[in-house]
Motif scaffolding. Structure first.
Motif, mmCIF file in Angstrom:
data_model
loop_
_atom_site.group_PDB
_atom_site.id
_atom_site.type_symbol
_atom_site.label_atom_id
_atom_site.label_comp_id
_atom_site.label_asym_id
_atom_site.label_seq_id
_atom_site.Cartn_x
_atom_site.Cartn_y
_atom_site.Cartn_z
ATOM 1 N N ALA A 114 -2.595 -9.249 -11.769
ATOM 2 C CA ALA A 114 -1.322 -8.652 -11.393
ATOM 3 C C ALA A 114 -1.484 -7.609 -10.305
ATOM 4 C CB ALA A 114 -0.680 -8.015 -12.625
ATOM 5 N N PHE A 115 -2.684 -7.083 -10.128
ATOM 6 C CA PHE A 115 -2.818 -5.935 -9.248
ATOM 7 C C PHE A 115 -3.076 -6.346 -7.808
ATOM 8 C CE2 PHE A 115 -4.602 -1.875 -7.849
ATOM 9 C CZ PHE A 115 -3.585 -1.068 -8.300
ATOM 10 N N PRO A 116 -2.445 -5.643 -6.843
ATOM 11 C CA PRO A 116 -2.662 -5.985 -5.432
ATOM 12 C C PRO A 116 -4.138 -5.912 -5.084
ATOM 13 C CG PRO A 116 -0.954 -4.321 -5.655
ATOM 14 C CD PRO A 116 -1.508 -4.545 -7.008
ATOM 15 N N ILE A 173 -9.332 -15.007 4.611
ATOM 16 C CA ILE A 173 -8.315 -14.003 4.941
ATOM 17 C C ILE A 173 -8.712 -12.629 4.387
ATOM 18 C CG2 ILE A 173 -5.956 -13.257 4.433
ATOM 19 C CD1 ILE A 173 -4.987 -16.000 4.832
ATOM 20 N N VAL A 209 -14.884 1.960 -1.133
ATOM 21 C CA VAL A 209 -15.106 3.395 -1.023
ATOM 22 C C VAL A 209 -16.161 3.826 -2.037
ATOM 23 C CG1 VAL A 209 -14.063 5.654 -1.283
ATOM 24 C CG2 VAL A 209 -12.809 3.834 -0.184
ATOM 25 N N ILE A 218 -6.100 -6.070 -2.371
ATOM 26 C CA ILE A 218 -6.711 -5.279 -1.308
ATOM 27 C C ILE A 218 -6.951 -3.841 -1.776
ATOM 28 C CG2 ILE A 218 -6.161 -4.152 0.883
ATOM 29 C CD1 ILE A 218 -7.133 -6.721 1.561
ATOM 30 N N LEU A 219 -6.010 -3.305 -2.538
ATOM 31 C CA LEU A 219 -6.152 -1.935 -3.019
ATOM 32 C C LEU A 219 -7.404 -1.778 -3.868
ATOM 33 C CD1 LEU A 219 -2.764 -0.412 -4.092
ATOM 34 C CD2 LEU A 219 -4.187 0.053 -2.119
ATOM 35 N N ILE A 238 -4.270 -8.122 -16.155
ATOM 36 C CA ILE A 238 -4.125 -6.913 -15.357
ATOM 37 C C ILE A 238 -4.704 -7.126 -13.969
ATOM 38 C CG2 ILE A 238 -4.915 -4.528 -15.136
ATOM 39 C CD1 ILE A 238 -4.678 -4.373 -18.223
ATOM 40 N N TYR A 246 3.771 -0.118 -8.680
ATOM 41 C CA TYR A 246 3.678 -1.551 -8.937
ATOM 42 C C TYR A 246 4.103 -1.879 -10.363
ATOM 43 C CZ TYR A 246 1.742 -6.151 -9.343
ATOM 44 O OH TYR A 246 1.605 -7.487 -9.565
ATOM 45 N N LEU A 303 -10.364 -1.949 -1.650
ATOM 46 C CA LEU A 303 -10.591 -0.720 -0.896
ATOM 47 C C LEU A 303 -11.234 0.348 -1.778
ATOM 48 C CD1 LEU A 303 -7.355 -0.409 1.259
ATOM 49 C CD2 LEU A 303 -9.632 -1.099 1.972
ATOM 50 N N THR A 304 -10.729 0.466 -3.006
ATOM 51 C CA THR A 304 -11.296 1.458 -3.916
ATOM 52 C C THR A 304 -12.770 1.156 -4.172
ATOM 53 O OG1 THR A 304 -9.203 1.041 -5.001
ATOM 54 C CG2 THR A 304 -10.552 2.767 -5.908
ATOM 55 N N LEU A 305 -13.041 -0.128 -4.381
ATOM 56 C CA LEU A 305 -14.426 -0.527 -4.630
ATOM 57 C C LEU A 305 -15.313 -0.227 -3.433
ATOM 58 C CD1 LEU A 305 -14.042 -3.934 -6.455
ATOM 59 C CD2 LEU A 305 -15.356 -1.996 -7.248
ATOM 60 N N ARG A 356 -6.695 -10.236 -21.450
ATOM 61 C CA ARG A 356 -5.891 -9.058 -21.072
ATOM 62 C C ARG A 356 -6.370 -8.497 -19.737
ATOM 63 N NH1 ARG A 356 -1.668 -8.790 -23.226
ATOM 64 N NH2 ARG A 356 -1.063 -8.329 -21.102
ATOM 65 N N THR A 385 -9.429 -9.422 6.607
ATOM 66 C CA THR A 385 -8.563 -8.248 6.457
ATOM 67 C C THR A 385 -9.389 -7.003 6.150
ATOM 68 O OG1 THR A 385 -6.814 -9.686 5.654
ATOM 69 C CG2 THR A 385 -6.554 -7.347 5.243
ATOM 70 N N PHE A 403 -2.606 -9.157 9.545
ATOM 71 C CA PHE A 403 -2.934 -8.435 10.775
ATOM 72 C C PHE A 403 -2.820 -9.357 11.992
ATOM 73 C CE2 PHE A 403 -7.192 -9.970 9.534
ATOM 74 C CZ PHE A 403 -7.668 -10.457 10.737
#
Lengths: 305, 365, 347
Positions: B207-209, B296, B219, B211-212, B204, A284, B215-217, B200, B300, A144
Motif C-alpha cells: 500500500a505504501f508509495p 523505471i 538515506v 519511492i518514499l 502495508i 496516505y 528514498l528512506t532506505l 499483514r 527514477t 521524469f
C-alpha cells in the motif's frame, strides 16, 4: 456504517504505527545521528552531553517513545541544512505541494473520466484506439521523462509556458500534466473497462427499455456504477501522486515538499527526510480511510453490507 | 417441465458455439493467431536497445563512457547540420564585434562544417571582447548522438547505461523474487501466525508509495550499486510473496504433497521439489511483468540522485544531467528518456504476451 | 385475415423481420425473416431453444439490438399503424416504455444497484407523467401495490440488494408497466426464480393483463409455461418461426416435426416415461445455416427437397401455419400428413 468507519481508522492507525517503527528503525540503522552534525574534533565530553540531552543513551524502545512523543507534540527537530525547525519548513513547503497535487488530481478527473467513458461508449472506434495508445504510453514512461519531454516541447521549443518554478496558473500547467499523466492513463483504462461492464448489464438494458435518453443512461445509470472500479484504486492514485510529486518538483524546480526531500537527501539531512516521509505516510493513510468511506457512499451494497 | 432437447439449457448461441468449435484442436488459424500476436517489433527493440548494447557495450561503444573530451562538450547529434541557427549566432557575433573579415571567414568555416569560429587567419577561437565565442552548430558523426557537458559521447553512455539497467533489473528481480517466492511458499506451507504476520506486512508494503520507502532506505544505507539493487528487491518481494502464497496454498492441498509427506520428505524438500516447480511459471511471468517497472524505478532513483552514483552512465542520471542544459542541448536528456520509454513499452508488451501464454490467471495482478 | 380486422384489434404486426449480427468472422442471422402479429389483450408465446433468436426478436421490437455489430437489415415492425423502423432515435424513446416495454430475464441484475427502487421507479414514471414529486411518490406507491409488493411506502427507499429475487422481479414488472404500455415483452421472466415464485409471478401477470388489457409477448423455452400463459404460440427455430397458431390447436395437432418433438419432450405427469425424449443433433449455427429447411439435418422425415429449398408456409387451420414440405399436399405418402388433420390443406 459507523462500525465500518471505526474499523478503517483503527486499521489506519496500525499502518501508521508500523511505518513509524520502520522510519525510526531506519534512522538508527543510518548510524549515529550525531556523527552527521559533529566533526571529528568535537570533544568526548561534548558528544556525551549531546547524547544525553538527545536521549541517545537510553534503550531503543524508550528512544522510540521519546521520538513519537516529540512527533505528536509537533517537535519534528531542526534541519541541519536549513538550520530551521522542520515543522516550519514543512509549513512553508506544504502549500506548494498541495496546490500542484490537487491541480494534477483535477486534471486527472477532468480528462480521465470523460475519455474513459467515451472510449467505452465508442468502443473500437478511432477515439478508443487513440485512448489506448495514450494509456499504454503512460504506463511505460517514467514521470521524469514525461516532465522533461513536456518541458522541452512546450517551454523550450514553443516557448508557450515557463520552464520551471512556482508562479501563476501557467507555471502549474506543465508540472500538473506531467504529474497527472500516469494517473490519467490508469484511470482512463479502468473507467473504460468498468464502463464496458456496466453498459452490458441488464439494468442498463432496462433503462433503455424505459425509454430514458442515452446521455442520461450513460451519465446517470452507468457512470456512478462505473466509478466504483476506479475509486477502489484511489489510494493507488494517491501513492502515484506522492511519488510523482517528488520527481516532478525536482524536474520543474517546484518549491514543495518533494523538492525539499531531495535536497535533504543530497545533504544527508535525515531529520527532514524522516519528517516528510512520516507526513506523507499519515496523509496516505488518511486518504485511504477517506477513500473507503466515499466508496461506501457510492456503493450502497457496502454501506449496508 | 423444461424442454429436453439435445442442446443444453442456456447453451451456446450460434456465435459462441462457433468460437467453441474453433477452439477444439489445433487449427491453422489458431497457430497463425498465436504467431501474429507474438510481439515481434517490441522484441526487436529490446534486443537492439537493451540486450545487445548491454552485452557488447565495450566492443560497440565508440568512446569511453565516463571520460570525455571537454573541447568537444555539448556537441549536437551527427545529423544536425549548421543551418539557420549558426547564422543567428554569427549575427550575434557581428552585433558584438563588427569585424567583417573575421566574420566572413567564420561563416565560410561554418559552411565547410568546421564547428569553431576562428579568426581571420583561420586559427584559434575568436576573442570577442570578454567572451570567447565557440559555435557548435553542426554535429559530427564521430558522436552520433552528440556529447554532454563534459564532452562524453551520449551514445556510448547509453550503451553502458543499458548494461546498468539490465544488470540492476536482473539482480533486483532475482533477489526480490527469491525473497518473495521463498516467503510466499513458507507462509502458505506453514500457515498460522507466520502466514498472518507476513501477509499483514505485505499489505502495508504494497500500500505504501514505493519511492518514499526507497528514498528512506537509500538515506539510511547510503547510495550505490548494491543499495539500489537491495532497495528495489525490497520493493518487489511483496507482490511475489502474495501471488506465490496464493498458488502454493492451492498446491499444498493436492495429493502429491501428502504422498511426499507420507514418504517422509522434509519440509524443505517438499517446498523445493514439489511446490516450487509448480509455481515456477508464475515466478517467470511475474519477473517479466516486473522488468519494466524495475527499469523505471532504477531510472527514477538515479534521476533523483538516490540511485546509481555518478559518473556511472545510468539512463536516469543522464536525464538528470540533460535537465540542466535542456534549453540548449536537448539530445542529452532526450535519447536516454526515449530509450527508457521504448524499452519499458516493449518489455510490457512482451510481458503481457507471455502472461497470456503461460499464466492467464495473473491478468489482474 | 381481412384488412378490417387488422385495423381494429391488431396492435403490432411484424413483417419479414431480419436482424443480423455482423462479426469479423461471419454474419450471424439471429432473426431471419419472421412475421407475426399481436392483438390487443392477447398473449403470444415465442418458444424455442436457447440461441434460436427469441431474445434478439424481442430486442428488435424495441430497436435495442446491440450496436454496432447487430443491425435490423430488413422488414417492418408496424405498431399502431406506424412502422417503427422508420422512426428516429428520439421518436423511438417515446415508443420504449410507453408503448412497448419489456421484463428481462434476471431480476438480480435488472435493477441498478446504486439507486433506490423508488428512484428507479420514479424515473420510469417521470417519462410518462411530468409532475411534482409528491404525486409521483403516490404513483410509485401505486405501481408497487399493483404488483403486490407489501408495504410499498417503506420499500421505496430500499436498494435492490435488500430485496429478494421474486420481489425484485415484481419491481421490474412495476417499472415495465409504469407507463401503461400496450405491449409487454416478457423475456423468460421466471427462469431465475424459484418454482413457487414462478407461479405467483405468472398469475400476477395474468391478473394485470385482465385488468389493463395489455398484450404480452411471452418468450420462453418452456412449453409448460406456454400452455399456462398464452393464447397463441410461435415456435422459433434457427432464426425463423417454423410454426404458429392457437395454443390449443398446436398442442393438439402440432404440425412441424420440430414442434412435435418439443411437445413430446415435455414430461407428462399422467404418463410414466422410461426416458425423456430428446432431439438428436444440434441446431445449426446461425452464422452457417443450411440451404433448405433448417431443421432438415435433425428431422426424421428429411427428404431431398428439404435439403434444397426452404419450405413455403402451409395453412393447417385458421391462424395455424407451419413451414414444412411434408405438410404439402403434393408430398406423396407424407409421414406426418395424417398426423395433421387434413382440414387446413383443403381450406
Amino acid at each position: 456504517m459507523q462500525r465500518f468507519i471505526v474499523l478503517r481508522i483503527l486499521q489506519g492507525l496500525l499502518a501508521v504505527f508500523v511505518i513509524s517503527l520502520i522510519v525510526f528503525a531506519l534512522s538508527r540503522v543510518a548510524g549515529d545521528p550525531l556523527a552527521a552534525i559533529l566533526d571529528d574534533e568535537a570533544g568526548k565530553e561534548q558528544i556525551e552531553r549531546l547524547r544525553q540531552s538527545w536521549g541517545l543513551d537510553k534503550p531503543l524502545h524508550v528512544q522510540y517513545f521519546t521520538y513519537m512523543r516529540r512527533l505528536l507534540t509537533g517537535d519534528l527537530g531542526v534541519s541541519f541544512r536549513w538550520d530551521r525547525p522542520v515543522l516550519e519548513l514543512i509549513a512553508e513547503r506544504l502549500p506548494a505541494t498541495v496546490q500542484l497535487s490537487s491541480f494534477a488530481l483535477v486534471i486527472t478527473g477532468i480528462i480521465a473520466f470523460p475519455i474513459g467513458v467515451l472510449s467505452a461508449v465508442r468502443k473500437d472506434s478511432w477515439f478508443d484506439a487513440g485512448g489506448k495508445m495514450f494509456a499504454i504510453l503512460g504506463q511505460s514512461a517514467p514521470t521524469f521523462a514525461v516532465g522533461l519531454i513536456l518541458m522541452w516541447l512546450f517551454a523550450v521549443q514553443l516557448g508557450w509556458l515557463p520552464t520551471s518554478g512556482r508562479g501563476g496558473f501557467k507555471h502549474m500547467l506543465l508540472p500538473g500534466f506531467a504529474l497527472g499523466y500516469y494517473n490519467v492513463a490508469a484511470i482512463m483504462r479502468l473507467t473504460r473497462s468498468s464502463m464496458l461492464d456496466v453498459l452490458d448489464t441488464e439494468y442498463v438494458k432496462l433503462a433503455r427499455i424505459k425509454g430514458i435518453p442515452e446521455w442520461k443512461i450513460v451519465w446517470k445509470h452507468c457512470f456512478r456504477n462505473a466509478l466504483i472500479g476506479p475509486l477502489t484504486y484511489f489510494s493507488l492514485i494517491f501513492a502515484v501522486l506522492i511519488t510523482g510529486s517528488v520527481v516532478i518538483e525536482t524536474v520543474f524546480a517546484w518549491p514543495g515538499l518533494g523538492l525539499m526531500v531531495i535536497e535533504a537527501i543530497n545533504s544527508k539531512d535525515h531529520i527532514v527526510v524522516q519528517a516528510v516521509v512520516m507526513l506523507f505516510a499519515l496523509l496516505y493513510v488518511g486518504i485511504n480511510i477517506a477513500t473507503d468511506i466515499t466508496y461506501a457512499y457510492v456503493d450502497p451494497r457496502i454501506r449496508y453490507g | 417441465m423444461a424442454v429436453q432437447t439435445s442442446a443444453p439449457p442456456g447453451g451456446p448461441t450460434g456465435a459462441v458455439a462457433e468460437a467453441a468449435a474453433g477452439a477444439r484442436g489445433i487449427s491453422m488459424g489458431r497457430v497463425w493467431g498465436e504467431v501474429r500476436r507474438f510481439p515481434v517489433i517490441p522484441t526487436f527493440i529490446l534486443i537492439f536497445l537493451l540486450i545487445i548494447p548491454a552485452i557488447f557495450a565495450d566492443l560497440l561503444s565508440p568512446h569511453h563512457s565516463t571520460i570525455g573530451d571537454l573541447d568537444r562538450a555539448l556537441e549536437p547529434p551527427g545529423w544536425v547540420s549548421d543551418s539557420q541557427k549558426s547564422q543567428i549566432v554569427v549575427q550575434r557575433v557581428r552585433d558584438k564585434n563588427p569585424n567583417e573579415v573575421s566574420l566572413n571567414n567564420a561563416r565560410r568555416n561554418l559552411d565547410s562544417g568546421v564547428a569553431t569560429l576562428v579568426d581571420a587567419n583561420g586559427n584559434g577561437e575568436v576573442d570577442l571582447g570578454e567572451t570567447v565565442v565557440r559555435i557548435q552548430e553542426g554535429g559530427s558523426w564521430e558522436y552520433p548522438f552528440g556529447t554532454d557537458k563534459q564532452g562524453r559521447d551520449v551514445l556510448s553512455r547509453m550503451m553502458h547505461g543499458a548494461r546498468i539497467s539490465l544488470a540492476v533489473s536482473c539482480l533486483a528481480i532475482l533477489l526480490g523474487g527469491i525473497l518473495g517466492t521463498g516467503l510466499g511458499m513458507l507462509a502458505a506451507y506453514r500457515g498460522g501466525f507466520l502466514d498472518a504476520f507476513l501477509m499483514r506486512i505485505v499489505d502495508i508494503k504494497l500500500a505504501f508509495p514505493s519511492i518514499l520507502l526507497a528514498l528512506t532506505l537509500v538515506v539510511a544505507i547510503g547510495s550505490g550499486f548494491s543499495t539500489v539493487i537491495i532497495v528495489i528487491a525490497l520493493l518487489l518481494w511483496a507482490r511475489y510473496a502474495r501471488v506465490i502464497r496464493g498458488e502454493a496454498l492451492a498446491i499444498r492441498e493436492r495429493d502429491f504433497i501428502d504422498r511426499a509427506r507420507v514418504a517422509g520428505a522434509s519440509n524443505l524438500r517438499i517446498m523445493m521439489r514439489h511446490i516450487f516447480p509448480n509455481v515456477f511459471n508464475t515466478v517467470i511471468v511475474l519477473a517479466t511483468l516486473e522488468v519494466g517497472h524495475v527499469i523505471i524505478l532504477e531510472a527514477t532513483l538515479s534521476f533523483l540522485g538516490a540511485g546509481i552514483p555518478r559518473p556511472n552512465p545510468a539512463w536516469g542520471l543522464m536525464a538528470a544531467d540533460g535537465r540542466e542544459v535542456i534549453t540548449s542541448s536537448y539530445w542529452i536528456f532526450m535519447f536516454p528518456c526515449l530509450a527508457i520509454v521504448l524499452t519499458v513499452l516493449s518489455m510490457n508488451l512482451l510481458g503481457d504476451w507471455l502472461r497470456d501464454r503461460l499464466d492467464p490467471k495473473l491478468r489482474n495482478v | 385475415m381481412t384488412a378490417v380486422q387488422t385495423a381494429t384489434d391488431t396492435i403490432l404486426e411484424v413483417n419479414n423481420l431480419k436482424t443480423y449480427i455482423f462479426t469479423r468472422a461471419a454474419t450471424v442471422k439471429a432473426v431471419d425473416g419472421i412475421s407475426f402479429d399481436l392483438k390487443k389483450g392477447e398473449t403470444l408465446g415465442i418458444v424455442g431453444e436457447s440461441g434460436c433468436g427469441k431474445t434478439m426478436t424481442a430486442l428488435s421490437l424495441l430497436r435495442l439490438v446491440p450496436r454496432p455489430a447487430g443491425r435490423i437489415v430488413e422488414g417492418e415492425i408496424v405498431l399502431n399503424g406506424e412502422d417503427i423502423l422508420q422512426k428516429s432515435e428520439d421518436e423511438m424513446r417515446d415508443v420504449r416504455g410507453r408503448q412497448i416495454s419489456m421484463i428481462l430475464q434476471d431480476p438480480q441484475t435488472s435493477l441498478n444497484p446504486v439507486f433506490t427502487i423508488g428512484n428507479q421507479l420514479r424515473e420510469a414514471l417521470g417519462i410518462a407523467h411530468k409532475e411534482n414529486k409528491s404525486s409521483m411518490l403516490g404513483r410509485a406507491v401505486d405501481a408497487l401495490r399493483k404488483v403486490n409488493v407489501a408495504a410499498p411506502e417503506r420499500r421505496l427507499d430500499d436498494y435492490p440488494h435488500q430485496m429478494s429475487g421474486g420481489m425484485k422481479q415484481r419491481v421490474v414488472g412495476a417499472i415495465a408497466m409504469s407507463c401503461e404500455p400496450g405491449i409487454i415483452i416478457a423475456d423468460e421472466p421466471t427462469t431465475a426464480l424459484d418454482v413457487t415464485i414462478q407461479l405467483q409471478y405468472l398469475r400476477l401477470l395474468k391478473e394485470i393483463q385482465a385488468e389493463t388489457g395489455l398484450a404480452i409477448i411471452f418468450i420462453t423455452h418452456d412449453f409448460g409455461v406456454v400452455a399456462r400463459m398464452c393464447d397463441r404460440v410461435a415456435v422459433m427455430y434457427a432464426g425463423r418461426i417454423i410454426e404458429q397458431g392457437d395454443v390449443r390447436d398446436i398442442f393438439s395437432r402440432p404440425a412441424h416435426p420440430y414442434t412435435q418433438a418439443l411437445i413430446n419432450s415435455v414430461p407428462k405427469l399422467e404418463e410414466r416415461v422410461d426416458r425423456l425424449y430428446s432431439i438428436e443433433g444440434q441446431p445449426p449455427l446461425l452464422s452457417n445455416l443450411p440451404e433448405g429447411c433448417r431443421f432438415a439435418p435433425r428431422c426424421p422425415y428429411v427428404s431431398d427437397r428439404c435439403l434444397e429449398t426452404y419450405p413455403t408456409s402451409i395453412q393447417i387451420a385458421e391462424e395455424h401455419h407451419a413451414d414444412c414440405w411434408a405438410l404439402h399436399p403434393d408430398w406423396e405418402g407424407s409421414p406426418i400428413a395424417e398426423y395433421v388433420a387434413p382440414t387446413g390443406t383443403t381450406g
